[in-house]
Design a protein around this motif. Sequence first.
Motif, short mmCIF file in Angstrom:
data_model
loop_
_atom_site.label_atom_id
_atom_site.label_comp_id
_atom_site.label_asym_id
_atom_site.label_seq_id
_atom_site.Cartn_x
_atom_site.Cartn_y
_atom_site.Cartn_z
N UNK A 121 0.83 -1.20 0.00
CA UNK A 121 0.00 0.00 0.00
C UNK A 121 0.87 1.26 0.00
N UNK A 122 1.95 1.22 0.76
CA UNK A 122 2.87 2.37 0.79
C UNK A 122 3.50 2.59 -0.59
N UNK A 123 3.92 1.51 -1.23
CA UNK A 123 4.54 1.63 -2.55
C UNK A 123 3.53 2.17 -3.56
N UNK A 124 2.30 1.68 -3.50
CA UNK A 124 1.28 2.11 -4.45
C UNK A 124 0.73 3.50 -4.15
N UNK A 125 1.19 4.08 -3.04
CA UNK A 125 0.85 5.47 -2.74
C UNK A 125 1.82 6.46 -3.39
N UNK A 126 2.88 5.94 -4.00
CA UNK A 126 3.78 6.80 -4.77
C UNK A 126 3.04 7.33 -6.00
N UNK A 127 3.53 8.39 -6.62
CA UNK A 127 2.86 8.91 -7.82
C UNK A 127 2.66 7.83 -8.87
N UNK A 128 1.53 7.89 -9.57
CA UNK A 128 1.17 6.85 -10.54
C UNK A 128 2.25 6.62 -11.59
N UNK A 129 2.98 7.67 -11.94
CA UNK A 129 3.99 7.54 -13.00
C UNK A 129 5.30 6.98 -12.50
N UNK A 130 5.43 6.73 -11.21
CA UNK A 130 6.66 6.16 -10.66
C UNK A 130 6.97 4.83 -11.34
N UNK A 177 10.91 -6.37 -16.35
CA UNK A 177 11.31 -5.89 -15.03
C UNK A 177 10.71 -4.55 -14.65
N UNK A 178 10.11 -3.84 -15.58
CA UNK A 178 9.67 -2.47 -15.32
C UNK A 178 8.17 -2.32 -15.56
N UNK A 179 7.52 -1.69 -14.61
CA UNK A 179 6.12 -1.29 -14.77
C UNK A 179 5.98 0.09 -14.13
N UNK A 180 4.76 0.51 -13.84
CA UNK A 180 4.53 1.76 -13.12
C UNK A 180 3.56 1.49 -11.98
N UNK A 181 3.49 2.44 -11.06
CA UNK A 181 2.51 2.33 -9.98
C UNK A 181 1.10 2.19 -10.57
N UNK A 182 0.77 2.99 -11.58
CA UNK A 182 -0.56 2.92 -12.19
C UNK A 182 -0.84 1.54 -12.75
N UNK A 183 0.14 0.95 -13.44
CA UNK A 183 -0.06 -0.38 -14.01
C UNK A 183 -0.23 -1.43 -12.91
N UNK A 184 0.54 -1.32 -11.85
CA UNK A 184 0.42 -2.27 -10.75
C UNK A 184 -0.96 -2.19 -10.10
N UNK A 185 -1.44 -0.98 -9.87
CA UNK A 185 -2.75 -0.83 -9.25
C UNK A 185 -3.85 -1.40 -10.14
N UNK A 186 -3.71 -1.22 -11.45
CA UNK A 186 -4.78 -1.61 -12.36
C UNK A 186 -4.77 -3.09 -12.70
N UNK A 187 -3.58 -3.71 -12.80
CA UNK A 187 -3.53 -5.04 -13.38
C UNK A 187 -2.75 -6.08 -12.58
N UNK A 188 -2.13 -5.73 -11.45
CA UNK A 188 -1.42 -6.74 -10.69
C UNK A 188 -2.38 -7.87 -10.31
#
Length: 309
Positions: free
Chosen positions: A206-215, A232-243
């Motif tokens: 939750x703390x990691x996904x609170x970083x800016x979406x473009x992180x 190896x690379x995604x973004x906070x926005x992608x993780x929130x939407x599709x993890x």
Amino acid sequence: MDQTYTPREADAAAKATTARPDVTVFFDQRTFSAQYVVADPATGKCAIIDPVLDFDEKSGSTSTENADRLLAFVADKGLELEWILDTHPHADHFSAAGYLKEKTGRPIAIGEKVVEVQKLWKTIYNWPDFKADGSQWDRLFADGDTFTIGSLPARVMFSPGHTLASITYVIGDAAFVHDTLFMPDSGTARCDFPGGSAKRLWKSIQDILSLPDETRIFVGHDYQPGGREPRFESTVAEQKATNSHMSKCETEADFVAVREARDRTLPMPKLILHALQVNMNAGQLPAPEANGKRYLKFPLNALEGASWG
């Protein structure tokens, strides 16, 4: 409540979110591990994150091939190494931090909670004279600590759950999360090692996904589900939407149920008992004995209840 900043604080916050390090990944297929060289394009200063010391459990052989590849890249690009960083004491590969420090003289660092891991595994290995005080590293980072790589701002987030000591390095617009989140199609990291906790991992994520979406999110492993190419690379926005875990688990209880059920089916990593005695000692191999050979200590029945693979 609105948060106000002094001009200096506002400038620092803006710099932290807009700074963009150059990130180069080196994949170790043997352990599915991602190693990173993180460089400041403005100054040429860099850090190495989670370097692998090669080990073949079948022959007992060690090699510095991965670590030397990192050093060759740094030299070829004309970079200057400032830091050698580990995110946690790894259970699936040996850390090359000690070797890299020996070769370069640069400081090695890890999270301060490594002392808790040392105390736990000191007992498991029956190693009474082992110094469980973190003194094997040059710097022990606390939650919220800041440092720099060249002109790049970096800070530390305590991210336990997978282990007691896991941390995330947030360097400019990039977060190096290792065993917390994986690529979205692989979900999240296991929490069934000694000292692990699915509840704590939920909070860390939750703390990691609170970083800016473009992180940019850089993971520590990729197991290539379905045989796809490593990523190896995604973004906070992608993780929130599709993890595959986080997008489906709305509550901590949901996540703990999913994570613990999955963990009950997983065998221990094949190198966990080999690696922890090295990695809790900052990547230092055991000292040679009277015959000049080094020996690992391998406790039997130390991880009772683990699934057999």
